[in-house]
Design a protein around this motif. Structure first.
Motif, PDB file in Angstrom:
ATOM      1  N   SER A  86      -0.219  10.126  -4.971  1.00  0.00           N
ATOM      2  CA  SER A  86      -1.645   9.859  -5.152  1.00  0.00           C
ATOM      3  C   SER A  86      -1.970  10.952  -4.620  1.00  0.00           C
ATOM      4  O   SER A  86      -1.358  11.871  -3.794  1.00  0.00           O
ATOM      5  CB  SER A  86      -1.946   8.533  -4.504  1.00  0.00           C
ATOM      6  OG  SER A  86      -1.514   8.842  -3.191  1.00  0.00           O
ATOM      7  N   ARG A  88       8.141   4.630  -7.762  1.00  0.00           N
ATOM      8  CA  ARG A  88       8.267   3.238  -7.483  1.00  0.00           C
ATOM      9  C   ARG A  88       9.525   2.257  -7.781  1.00  0.00           C
ATOM     10  O   ARG A  88       9.965   1.510  -6.970  1.00  0.00           O
ATOM     11  CB  ARG A  88       7.156   2.360  -7.732  1.00  0.00           C
ATOM     12  CG  ARG A  88       5.652   2.953  -7.219  1.00  0.00           C
ATOM     13  CD  ARG A  88       4.592   2.362  -7.884  1.00  0.00           C
ATOM     14  NE  ARG A  88       3.286   3.203  -8.064  1.00  0.00           N
ATOM     15  CZ  ARG A  88       2.219   3.233  -8.581  1.00  0.00           C
ATOM     16  NH1 ARG A  88       2.416   2.016  -9.340  1.00  0.00           N
ATOM     17  NH2 ARG A  88       1.293   3.809  -8.755  1.00  0.00           N
ATOM     18  N   SER A  94       0.852  -1.271  -0.168  1.00  0.00           N
ATOM     19  CA  SER A  94      -0.015   0.032   0.015  1.00  0.00           C
ATOM     20  C   SER A  94       0.766   1.140  -0.068  1.00  0.00           C
ATOM     21  O   SER A  94       0.427   2.253  -0.587  1.00  0.00           O
ATOM     22  CB  SER A  94      -1.075   0.206   1.198  1.00  0.00           C
ATOM     23  OG  SER A  94      -0.082  -0.086   2.349  1.00  0.00           O
ATOM     24  N   MET A 102       2.084   1.953  -3.566  1.00  0.00           N
ATOM     25  CA  MET A 102       0.842   2.220  -4.612  1.00  0.00           C
ATOM     26  C   MET A 102       0.462   3.753  -4.208  1.00  0.00           C
ATOM     27  O   MET A 102      -0.211   4.401  -5.179  1.00  0.00           O
ATOM     28  CB  MET A 102      -0.260   1.630  -4.413  1.00  0.00           C
ATOM     29  CG  MET A 102       0.051  -0.087  -4.587  1.00  0.00           C
ATOM     30  SD  MET A 102       0.722  -0.224  -6.363  1.00  0.00           S
ATOM     31  CE  MET A 102      -0.605   0.564  -7.621  1.00  0.00           C
TER      32      MET A 102
END
Length: 304
Positions: free
Chosen positions: A291, A221, A211, A214
């Motif tokens: 995000s 990443r 998590s 992401m």
């Protein structure tokens, strides 16, 4: 006559219910009063950290408590009394009020004075004794209390809590919560892109490596390993980020996309508390932005 009796019975029932409500009111008032007395009693505690409150007064409830610094200053902060044995003192929060600003008002953890080569340390709040904000508003604005420089600690805990959530819901609302357990704070060091500060393994209290990965863009990443907290990461442009929260840079030096805070001199499009978490918005190479969940969450820092 029958109708009158029914209406009379109904009226009597209503009066009875109202009487019950009246009787309940003093009880509710007393309950609230007792709760306030309990909270007020916390101001009598003599302790320099939440850990000391836990140990001296056997407090096991999360919430606001009063602490006293070594020179006698009394201040209020949030104590996490439940995670991994409790005793965690909230000392700071990093809140990005606007990713559109570049080292503008509100960027206390980088610079509120613009991107200035003459002020490489920016506001300097990662290393000075300046304080600002209130514990209860730590998810709505930047926060730093005297515990940041006064609490003698061995480990660190970090919560990523969505902006503007009230204090009583922080624990459940957090998108990530983790802590260190190897007493690393005495080993703090500094470095460069190839020789940065320490990267400390973390223990997840909520969330995991997957998590965490992401929550950042697809390009970053490939540069970091989740499951760590890293200090003083230097990027390709030689700007210093204060903390890589939840990750350890491995390859490449594009730390501005997944590390926070720092000084006051960055590449112009990187300056801010969350330096380049919104890079894709600028219309250049895509896949670097963090995000929305990460960008719109405050980073709460605890000591123990």
């Amino acid at each position: 006559m029958k109708m009158f009796s029914q209406e009379h019975a109904k009226e009597k029932h209503t009066i009875t219910e109202a009487t019950k409500d009246v009787k309940k009111t003093p009880t509710l008032t007393m309950t609230n009063f007792d709760h306030l007395e309990k909270l007020r009693k916390r101001s009598t505690y003599v302790a320099g950290s939440c850990k000391e409150i836990r140990d001296r007064y056997n407090e096991q409830e999360d919430g606001l408590y009063y602490l006293t610094t070594a020179n006698g200053m009394v201040y209020q902060t949030f104590c996490d009394m439940t995670t991994a044995g409790g005793g965690w003192t909230l000392v700071a929060s990093v809140h990005e009020n606007s990713v559109y600003g570049r080292c503008t008002v509100g960027d206390r953890w980088s610079s509120q004075q613009g991107n200035n080569a003459e002020l490489p340390d920016g506001d300097g709040n990662w290393s000075n004794r300046n304080t600002f904000g209130a514990a209860e508003g730590a998810t709505s604005d930047d926060f730093k209390n005297p515990g940041y420089y006064d609490v003698v600690a061995e480990d660190m805990s970090v919560w990523h809590v969505p902006n503007n959530f009230p204090l009583e819901h922080w624990n459940q609302a957090a998108i990530l919560r983790y802590h260190t357990d190897n007493h690393f704070l005495s080993l703090y060091n500094v470095g460069s892109c190839s020789n940065r500060g320490p990267a400390i393994p973390i223990v997840y209290d909520h969330g995991d490596r997957v998590s965490t990965r992401m929550l950042y863009g697809p390009n970053p990443r490939g540069e970091f390993e989740p499951g760590f907290i890293t200090f003083r990461a230097i990027n390709n442009e030689r700007a210093a980020m204060a903390i890589c929260s939840g990750v350890k840079p491995i390859t490449g030096c594009n730390t501005e996309h997944y590390c926070i805070g720092g000084g006051g001199y960055f590449y112009p499009d990187q300056c801010g508390d969350f330096p380049s978490f919104d890079w894709d918005r600028l219309g250049r190479e895509q896949g670097w932005s963090a995000s929305k969940e990460m960008t719109e969450s405050a980073v709460l820092l605890f000591y123990r």
